[in-house]
Enzyme design. Structure first.
Site, PDB file in Angstrom:
ATOM      1  N   ALA A   1       2.399  -2.124   4.165  1.00  0.00           N
ATOM      2  CA  ALA A   1       2.106  -1.080   5.143  1.00  0.00           C
ATOM      3  C   ALA A   1       1.619  -1.800   6.395  1.00  0.00           C
ATOM      4  CB  ALA A   1       1.021  -0.161   4.612  1.00  0.00           C
TER       5      ALA A   1
ATOM      6  N   TYR B   1      -9.030 -10.247   2.149  1.00  0.00           N
ATOM      7  CA  TYR B   1     -10.402  -9.767   2.393  1.00  0.00           C
ATOM      8  C   TYR B   1     -11.117  -9.345   1.103  1.00  0.00           C
ATOM      9  CZ  TYR B   1      -8.062  -5.189   2.361  1.00  0.00           C
ATOM     10  OH  TYR B   1      -7.306  -4.096   2.033  1.00  0.00           O
ATOM     11  N   GLU B   2     -10.360  -9.195  -0.001  1.00  0.00           N
ATOM     12  CA  GLU B   2     -11.008  -8.814  -1.261  1.00  0.00           C
ATOM     13  C   GLU B   2     -11.689 -10.006  -1.930  1.00  0.00           C
ATOM     14  OE1 GLU B   2      -8.713  -5.961  -3.823  1.00  0.00           O
ATOM     15  OE2 GLU B   2      -7.166  -6.411  -2.345  1.00  0.00           O
TER      16      GLU B   2
ATOM     17  N   MET C   1      -2.273  -6.825   6.916  1.00  0.00           N
ATOM     18  CA  MET C   1      -3.241  -7.755   6.319  1.00  0.00           C
ATOM     19  C   MET C   1      -2.698  -8.492   5.105  1.00  0.00           C
ATOM     20  SD  MET C   1      -6.508  -5.262   6.642  1.00  0.00           S
ATOM     21  CE  MET C   1      -6.712  -4.250   8.119  1.00  0.00           C
ATOM     22  N   SER C   2      -1.400  -8.682   5.074  1.00  0.00           N
ATOM     23  CA  SER C   2      -0.833  -9.361   3.890  1.00  0.00           C
ATOM     24  C   SER C   2       0.400 -10.160   4.296  1.00  0.00           C
ATOM     25  CB  SER C   2      -0.451  -8.320   2.838  1.00  0.00           C
ATOM     26  OG  SER C   2       0.604  -7.508   3.295  1.00  0.00           O
TER      27      SER C   2
ATOM     28  N   HIS D   1      -7.469   4.424   5.963  1.00  0.00           N
ATOM     29  CA  HIS D   1      -6.632   3.949   4.854  1.00  0.00           C
ATOM     30  C   HIS D   1      -5.884   5.132   4.224  1.00  0.00           C
ATOM     31  CE1 HIS D   1      -5.144   1.308   1.793  1.00  0.00           C
ATOM     32  NE2 HIS D   1      -5.625   2.088   0.840  1.00  0.00           N
TER      33      HIS D   1
ATOM     34  N   HIS E   1      -3.321   0.704  -4.821  1.00  0.00           N
ATOM     35  CA  HIS E   1      -2.729  -0.526  -5.346  1.00  0.00           C
ATOM     36  C   HIS E   1      -2.869  -0.552  -6.861  1.00  0.00           C
ATOM     37  CE1 HIS E   1      -2.197  -3.020  -1.646  1.00  0.00           C
ATOM     38  NE2 HIS E   1      -2.783  -1.938  -1.198  1.00  0.00           N
TER      39      HIS E   1
ATOM     40  N   HIS F   1      -5.620  -8.502  -1.479  1.00  0.00           N
ATOM     41  CA  HIS F   1      -5.690  -8.928  -0.077  1.00  0.00           C
ATOM     42  C   HIS F   1      -6.732 -10.020   0.092  1.00  0.00           C
ATOM     43  CE1 HIS F   1      -3.754  -5.022   0.166  1.00  0.00           C
ATOM     44  NE2 HIS F   1      -3.195  -5.474   1.262  1.00  0.00           N
TER      45      HIS F   1
ATOM     46  N   ASN G   1       1.094   3.725  10.770  1.00  0.00           N
ATOM     47  CA  ASN G   1       0.213   4.252  11.831  1.00  0.00           C
ATOM     48  C   ASN G   1       0.507   3.528  13.132  1.00  0.00           C
ATOM     49  OD1 ASN G   1      -1.314   2.055  10.082  1.00  0.00           O
ATOM     50  ND2 ASN G   1      -2.068   1.873  12.186  1.00  0.00           N
TER      51      ASN G   1
ATOM     52  N   SER H   1       0.819  -1.221   0.000  1.00  0.00           N
ATOM     53  CA  SER H   1       0.000   0.000   0.000  1.00  0.00           C
ATOM     54  C   SER H   1       0.847   1.263   0.000  1.00  0.00           C
ATOM     55  CB  SER H   1      -0.874   0.045   1.255  1.00  0.00           C
ATOM     56  OG  SER H   1      -1.868  -0.913   1.188  1.00  0.00           O
TER      57      SER H   1
HETATM   58  N1  HPA Z   1      -3.672  -2.917  11.181  1.00  0.00           N
HETATM   59  C1  HPA Z   1      -3.767  -3.824  10.188  1.00  0.00           C
HETATM   60  N2  HPA Z   1      -3.302  -3.600   8.980  1.00  0.00           N
HETATM   61  C2  HPA Z   1      -2.702  -2.420   8.736  1.00  0.00           C
HETATM   62  C3  HPA Z   1      -2.567  -1.443   9.736  1.00  0.00           C
HETATM   63  C4  HPA Z   1      -3.076  -1.711  11.039  1.00  0.00           C
HETATM   64  O1  HPA Z   1      -2.999  -0.896  11.968  1.00  0.00           O
HETATM   65  N3  HPA Z   1      -1.908  -0.390   9.165  1.00  0.00           N
HETATM   66  C5  HPA Z   1      -1.657  -0.733   7.879  1.00  0.00           C
HETATM   67  N4  HPA Z   1      -2.134  -1.956   7.618  1.00  0.00           N
END
Ligand code: HPA
Length: 269
Positions: A113, A85-86, A207-208, A243, A61, A83, A231, A30
């Site tokens: 990310a 979840y997609e 998430m990857s 996001h 993406h 991902h 973050n 990301s």
């Molecule tokens: N959690 C899960 N996936 C993420 C995060 C997060 O805080 N930041 C970027 N991808």
């Protein structure tokens, strides 16, 4: 159609579009897709044109395969990833790894990310993945049709980890090291989940990557993982996650990120 037959068609199509034959690749997470712009003499293939190739729906993406050269060495950059979840389907999200393997890729840098779970981490930090914890409750074995594969040790290559650390030292690029925890998403974690992730040894969450890394390693590729901490994970601060924030921070670190990746490729390819 099974993966084997699909792969033959996919590889055949790619071979009609480029003569570049890289042994090293990078999957750009990301907000990190711009790295592909550093490649020279590029052949760019849109994912949507490639038979059987999964299509990404997430903002930030760009779905492309970029073949090109860095320091005259052939490289393949996967811009954008799918991902779990997609699609809810591991076969789809791991297809690019099968493609990489069939194309002859032997070393792969997986980037993402991630949220910073370790309280010493801050948005904008880069973290070398020493190892991961897979909380997706999926297994990369399920996409392999043969049972001859087994993991022989660590997923993330020890020598490549050392190389990356040495390069970061030499170039004075701050580089954290830690454990990446992979979850399914798509919603961000609760504060209690982050507390659990911290207690089981996680430094970053995303998430990857975990199933991709396992599959690449099973197939014999040498894997490096790098997270861009975009973050603070939930509960580390009172800030709300979005996001947009993830892609914004990834954008800000792209210079440092690119410098590190270029130097790693220079050494390992
Ligand atoms: N959690 C899960 N996936 C993420 C995060 C997060 O805080 N930041 C970027 N991808």
């Amino acid at each position: 159609m099974d993966n084997k037959k699909k792969l033959i068609e996919t590889i055949h199509f790619i071979r009609t579009k480029t003569n570049i034959k890289p042994k090293c690749a990078i999957i750009l997470g990301s907000g990190l897709g711009d790295f592909a712009e550093y490649l020279e003499n590029k052949d760019v293939i849109q994912n949507s044109d490639i038979p059987h190739y999964p299509k990404s729906t997430v903002v930030g993406h760009k779905g492309k395969l970029v073949f090109g050269f860095l320091n005259k060495k052939p490289i393949l950059a996967f811009q954008g990833r799918i991902h779990y979840y997609e699609t809810g389907d591991l076969n789809t999200i791991l297809y690019p790894i099968l493609v990489a393997h069939r194309l002859g890729i032997r070393k792969i840098i997986l980037t993402n990310a991630a949220g910073g779970v370790n309280r010493n981490f801050h948005p904008g930090d880069l973290m070398l993945i020493k190892d991961h914890i897979n909380l997706t409750f999926e297994t990369a074995y399920s996409v392999l049709q043969e049972s001859k594969y087994s993991l022989k040790g660590y997923v993330y290559d020890k020598d490549l980890i050392k190389t990356a650390v040495d390069i970061a030292d030499e170039k004075n690029i701050p580089l954290r090291e830690g454990i990446y925890v992979g979850v399914k998403g798509p919603s961000y974690e609760t504060a209690s989940e982050i507390e659990m992730i911290r207690r089981i040894g996680g430094d970053a969450v995303g998430m990857s990557t975990v199933n991709e890394a396992t599959l690449a390693s099973l197939l014999g590729m040498k894997v490096i993982g790098i997270s861009c901490i975009t973050n603070y994970a939930t509960g580390v601060t009172n800030l709300k996650l979005s996001h947009a924030e993830v892609t914004e921070v990834a954008n800000k670190v792209k210079h440092r990120f690119s410098e590190l990746i270029k130097a790693i490729f220079f050494k390992i390819c």
